[in-house]
Design an enzyme around this catalytic site. Structure first.
Site, PDB file in Angstrom:
ATOM      1  N   ARG A  29       0.805  -1.223   0.000  1.00  0.00           N
ATOM      2  CA  ARG A  29       0.000   0.000   0.000  1.00  0.00           C
ATOM      3  C   ARG A  29       0.840   1.276   0.000  1.00  0.00           C
ATOM      4  NH1 ARG A  29      -5.165  -0.972   2.362  1.00  0.00           N
ATOM      5  NH2 ARG A  29      -5.672   1.201   2.046  1.00  0.00           N
ATOM      6  N   HIS A  75      -7.424  -2.860  -7.880  1.00  0.00           N
ATOM      7  CA  HIS A  75      -7.166  -2.162  -6.613  1.00  0.00           C
ATOM      8  C   HIS A  75      -8.464  -1.937  -5.836  1.00  0.00           C
ATOM      9  CE1 HIS A  75      -4.304   0.096  -4.152  1.00  0.00           C
ATOM     10  NE2 HIS A  75      -5.238   0.995  -3.956  1.00  0.00           N
ATOM     11  N   TYR A 119     -16.001  14.737 -14.029  1.00  0.00           N
ATOM     12  CA  TYR A 119     -15.787  15.906 -14.885  1.00  0.00           C
ATOM     13  C   TYR A 119     -14.431  15.902 -15.587  1.00  0.00           C
ATOM     14  CZ  TYR A 119     -19.689  17.708 -12.104  1.00  0.00           C
ATOM     15  OH  TYR A 119     -20.904  17.869 -11.488  1.00  0.00           O
TER      16      TYR A 119
END
Length: 745
Positions: A29, A75, A119
């Site tokens: 991680r 993931h 967006y």
């Protein structure tokens, strides 16, 4: 099946579980791999974009698509971490070499966040596609199962440059953290080439090429002499200053223009930097500054400080270096995962590991390419041979009943099931011995391949294949040739993508700033009933004494070098320097005490306000609403922190009184229900400020302490309680922690 109970020491189970969790966070991680310099989330995001075909020369794709695909396939740790990683990899003010080409609002250097992933759009940068993902189709890295074993993902990306140094890294794992500064691409490649040429090169020699960090925000590293130790050990502190230019105008007024900021300042720290300057101006420590304007734009940083005429610019700069983030430190900890374990490495060790990785990648790449060329050679030789006996092959095909018979004849010379026009043809066919692959290629060959030019092209292609085989075999058998190939590839990347250094590396003198000593004088502190505070001189107090005392809640004498101590009913102490309070005329309004310290009038009430000098070396008597009492040495409140806990309180209790004690005095407690208790102050023990104290009185149901009185022996003191006068000195002396006497009214 009979149940089995395994008895295990609880501490052993917890230790193993915690270590397993810690290693999972460290390796899977939080920390980057030394080979490709990427964390798992970054590696998976880039690979997913590669799989989706979002290349640099293709249209942008919605980030939501990339994030969703990455989360679903590789993931499964939440979309926010994936999108945040994608955003950071596109920000040129955080990464020396952005790996993602973002389209839309991807945040700003001043800490503005990126727009929502629905967006924004993104695609791979050209350098990412070529230098990070370019050889994935050549079996250069191992592929491992994903979290649910439905897909395969690369264990590491085949990155051709030391990304760990070029882009740096930061991450917090369990019990450890990494913080690696970014470096200049061209310099790092030169350093790697120097190491390849001379493996026993020293870190000092490497630093002739890699001069130091190269931050995207520029700035100046001012402790050049300490960099060698940092790069040898992998740990240390780099001092960075912003770049400041001075502009002079015709009227003699100078301007300080900050064009580059220290790397740690990016984000919200720019706003904090501006606030710190405002605080210096308000506290009159930076009187030279008359105006501050942040004129930064997408073209770069530009913070302008307008100065008074004939200002001491050098003194002001030194103050800004000392008092603000214009000079900051970058704590280096070059920690990365190497051989599946965390390791702190110096500059040479990181380059060494990267070169070893490049050799492994190059070896696997050219083995794959060699195997492909050998396959091509086999097919080409078969086709060339077939062209020489094309009439015979056509005869075999026309005389065969099926492909199986024709193929068997081409491979084994078996003519039993084939009709030939002549015995000579049958005899020639019996001598054929093509390989399985050659036979398949011959049977799949189209007629236009028999054109003369096509045959010539086939022969030239075969010659090129032989050259490639010879070249690949040389590379694989000769380490020096392989290293030359690696250096050549690095040189090509450097030529196309290297940019000039942004950060200046130098040795600069320590910023020396001495605060002007305050001329010590006696002042009068005033706080009115609305909480507005100020200080005035003693002469003004004497002239307006009656008005001052009638209009203000707190009035006392103190030194202007002292601190004001504000005790509240929540048991907190807030401190404020008297020099930070406005000093002026009696009729000046002053400032709210809330603005001068951490006290919040909407959440807590003032109990006692005094100066530290007035209580130093004295005892303070603390009393709470529920009857807890203690004496505390006032020196415990002489601390540097602006807010501390003055006393510990029981749940639902609050502080109601603080008194200065001088020797053994009579203490009288008055409760809400009119119970009075008199005892001597020596019965109240001295405690630390973190203690609750002892019980002063046994309270009846729904009763609480309302007032505390103290007086010396043989002193007459009268109070009025419910319109009846009570002489406190006539009350019977009892012991602490008794019930007291009910007043008769």
């Amino acid at each position: 099946m009979e149940e089995q109970i395994i008895k295990t020491e609880y501490s052993d189970v917890m230790q193993k579980s915690y270590i397993d969790y810690a290693m999972s966070v460290i390796v899977a991680r939080a920390l980057p791999d030394v080979r490709d310099g990427l964390k798992p989330v970054q590696r998976r995001t880039l690979y997913d974009m590669y799989e989706l075909g979002i290349k640099y020369d293709k249209p942008y794709r919605k980030c939501a698509r990339i994030v969703g695909d990455t989360m679903g396939k590789y993931h499964p740790h939440g979309d926010s971490s994936i999108y945040e990683s994608l955003v950071v990899m596109s920000q040129d003010f955080k990464k020396g070499l952005p790996l993602v080409d973002g389209h839309g609002n991807f945040g700003s250097i001043e800490g503005d966040g990126a727009a929502a992933m629905r967006y924004t759009e993104a695609r791979l940068q050209k350098v990412t596609q070529e230098a990070y993902l370019g050889d994935l189709d050549k079996d250069v890295v191992d592929f491992i199962p994903n979290f649910d074993e439905t897909e395969k993902e690369p264990a590491v990306l085949p990155v051709k440059i030391p990304n760990l140094l070029i882009n740096g890294a930061d991450g917090i794992a369990v019990g450890m953290a990494t913080n690696i500064p970014p470096h200049n691409l061209g310099e790092v490649i030169e350093g790697v080439q120097a190491y390849i040429s001379k493996p026993d090169i020293t870190t000092k020699e490497l630093m002739k090429y890699i001069k130091g960090p190269d931050f995207p925000t520029g700035g100046r590293v001012v402790n050049k002499d300490e960099l060698l130790s940092i790069y040898e050990t992998g740990q240390g502190k780099i001092k960075i200053r912003g770049t400041v230019k001075t502009e002079s105008s015709k009227n003699g007024k100078d301007k300080l223009i900050i064009t580059e900021i220290p790397y740690p300042m990016i984000g919200a720290n720019i706003g904090k930097f501006l606030n710190d300057i405002c605080t210096l101006v308000e506290s009159k420590k930076a009187n030279e500054i008359v105006d501050i304007s942040n004129q930064s734009s997408k073209d770069g940083i530009r913070i302008v400080l307008d100065l008074r005429k004939n200002s001491d610019v050098e003194h002001l700069l030194n103050m800004l270096y000392k008092k603000t983030k214009l000079e900051d430190t970058f704590g280096v900890n070059m920690l990365a995962v190497a051989d599946n374990k965390p390791e702190t490495m110096g500059l040479k060790e990181i380059i060494k590991r990267n070169v070893e990785f490049q050799i492994e990648l190059t070896t696997r790449k050219y083995k794959t390419l060699l195997a492909r060329e050998l396959d091509k050679k086999e097919v080409q030789e078969g086709l060339i041979t077939a062209c020489d006996v094309i009439d015979l092959i056509i005869e075999i095909l026309r005389g065969s009943k099926n492909i199986k018979d024709a193929k068997d004849c081409l491979i084994n010379g078996n003519t039993a099931n084939i009709k030939f026009k002549s015995k000579a043809s049958e005899k020639s066919a019996g001598k054929l011995c093509f390989t399985q692959r050659q036979a398949s290629a011959i049977l799949e060959m189209r007629l236009y391949k028999l054109i003369g030019l096509e045959i010539e092209a086939l022969i030239k292609e075969h010659e090129a294949t032989l050259k490639n085989i010879a070249l690949y075999e040389d590379i694989l058998s000769n380490r020096s040739i392989m290293l030359k190939v690696i250096k050549k590839e690095l040189e090509a990347i450097k030529k196309e993508y290297a940019v000039p250094r942004k950060t200046v590396i130098e040795n600069a003198a320590e910023a020396v700033y001495e605060e002007k000593k305050i001329e010590e004088q006696e002042v009068i502190f005033l706080m009115d009933r609305f909480g507005y505070t100020k200080t005035i001189d003693t002469a003004a107090f004497e002239r307006n004494k009656e008005a001052v005392l009638s209009e203000n809640r707190y009035v006392f004498t103190c030194m202007n070098t002292d601190k004001i101590c504000i005790f509240t009913d929540k048991g907190m102490l807030h401190s404020v320097k008297i020099i930070d309070l406005p000093f002026g005329k009696f009729r000046d309004k002053g400032i709210p005490i809330d603005n001068a310290c951490n006290y919040n009038s909407s959440e807590e009430n003032l109990i006692y306000v005094t100066s530290l000098g007035n209580i130093k070396n004295r005892q303070l008597l603390f009393t709470t609403k529920m009857g807890m009492m203690k004496q505390v040495d006032a020196n415990e409140f002489d601390v540097a922190k602006r807010t501390i806990s003055a006393t510990k309180l029981n749940e639902e209790d609050e502080l109601i009184s603080i008194d200065i004690m001088d020797g053994n005095q009579n203490i009288v407690i008055q409760t809400y229900k009119g119970v009075f208790l008199r005892f001597m102050s020596e019965e109240i023990p001295q405690k630390k400020r973190g203690a609750i104290g002892v019980r002063g009185i046994k309270l009846g149901k729904d009763d609480y302490i309302e007032e505390i009185y103290k007086f010396y022996e043989n002193t007459s003191i009268n109070i009025t309680y419910k319109e009846k006068e009570i002489s406190l000195n006539r009350l019977k002396i009892a012991g602490r922690d008794t019930k007291g006497t009910k007043a008769r009214v």
